[in-house]
Motif scaffolding. Sequence first.
Motif, PDB file in Angstrom:
ATOM      1  N   ARG A   1      -8.315   2.141   7.362  1.00  0.00           N
ATOM      2  CA  ARG A   1      -7.115   2.643   6.701  1.00  0.00           C
ATOM      3  C   ARG A   1      -6.776   4.082   7.073  1.00  0.00           C
ATOM      4  NH1 ARG A   1      -7.912   3.062   1.589  1.00  0.00           N
ATOM      5  NH2 ARG A   1     -10.093   2.409   1.464  1.00  0.00           N
TER       6      ARG A   1
ATOM      7  N   ASP B   1      -5.802   1.411  -1.997  1.00  0.00           N
ATOM      8  CA  ASP B   1      -4.437   1.015  -1.642  1.00  0.00           C
ATOM      9  C   ASP B   1      -3.750   2.071  -0.788  1.00  0.00           C
ATOM     10  OD1 ASP B   1      -4.195   2.953  -3.637  1.00  0.00           O
ATOM     11  OD2 ASP B   1      -2.293   2.124  -4.362  1.00  0.00           O
TER      12      ASP B   1
ATOM     13  N   GLU C   1       0.829  -1.206   0.000  1.00  0.00           N
ATOM     14  CA  GLU C   1       0.000   0.000   0.000  1.00  0.00           C
ATOM     15  C   GLU C   1       0.865   1.258   0.000  1.00  0.00           C
ATOM     16  OE1 GLU C   1      -3.944  -1.629   2.382  1.00  0.00           O
ATOM     17  OE2 GLU C   1      -2.208  -0.953   3.534  1.00  0.00           O
TER      18      GLU C   1
END
Length: 383
Positions: A264, A238, A205
């Motif tokens: 995230r 990502d 990522e």
Amino acid sequence: MDVMLLAGTRPEALKLAPLALALDAHPALRPILVHSGQHAGMVEQALAPFGLVADAWLDVPPRVTGGQAELVAGLLPALDDVLRRFSPAALVVQGDTTTTLAGALAAFWLGIPVVHLEAGLRTHDLTAPFPEEGARQMVSRLAALHLAPTLGAAAELRAEGVARQRIAVTGNTVVDAVLEIAARDLPARDTALALLEMEIAEAGERLVLVTSHRRESWGEPLERTLAAVQLIVAEHPDVQVLFPAHPNPQVRDQVEAALGGLPRVTVTDPLEYPDLVRALRLASLVLTDSGGIQEEAPTFGTPVLVLRDVTERVEVVEAGCAWLVGTDTERIADTAARLLSGSLQPAQVGNPYGEGNAAVLAVAAIEEMLGVGSPAHKHAAAS
């Protein structure tokens, strides 16, 4: 010959640290580091990675209101006392903080030459940044020596009537600082950053670093920035976001309310400087209203979205290393998308704020002002 360096905030300490080290290696000049107490604990934290500690701390009464008038009223008598006690040959102040303004004023009243590190930055708008733009301009009226980070900053000073012989273009000492810390390649001390670094490496990522701390960013502007962060995360599966949040409870609560629990996204306390440098190196993109990060990120080729309508660090924008996006949600998200997709590329031109020799050039300028010099310096000048 003593040269006093005054710091009250973390950015001041970081930018003064390379100069303190360069002065400490000088045979005729000795640095005296003074902590004004404006941000208790932060100066010590910033100096520690460089092996430095303050030589003196000002005895300033505890603040009740937190206002600028109260801070200046406490600083001035304490500064007058420490300047009289040490009688330095010069006082170095950095940037545009209240400590900087009060220090310049106290030294000026005592006839002690004021050296302004990072001089000449201008937006020509006294409301942005506030109150820093006003402080920086006032210090320029008092300084005996202006250490300008760029030719553009020197030109601003010349346009205001500052004599050319009182200006030295040195680069910015923050480049010295960031290069020294980066060279050590220390592992992350912050647990959240260490875990995030592992996750990014394992999943392939990308990291987006976000900081927003300026007073004019609080409230509605920050709300728009946080909405943009939400869009970036939603549109880029990502991407991991790291947001070291300002310790002010009002700001931290606003950040947590908008981003807390969002997949995230990692919200942390402010990072120690080596960890911040590590995050800048890891990041694919930075969103910030910080002046220092605008100067540091180009060292690593990391593109920056500047969350301000104007910046006194115009060189980083003109060089193609950063983009002014303000706090408009759509503009932030759209520009971030272009950078993350590769359709918009930062210029790989190096850091417009220097190559890491600013402290050496600053010492040479201070030598000249004080009429001293190292034997090597004098030999080089003679030859």
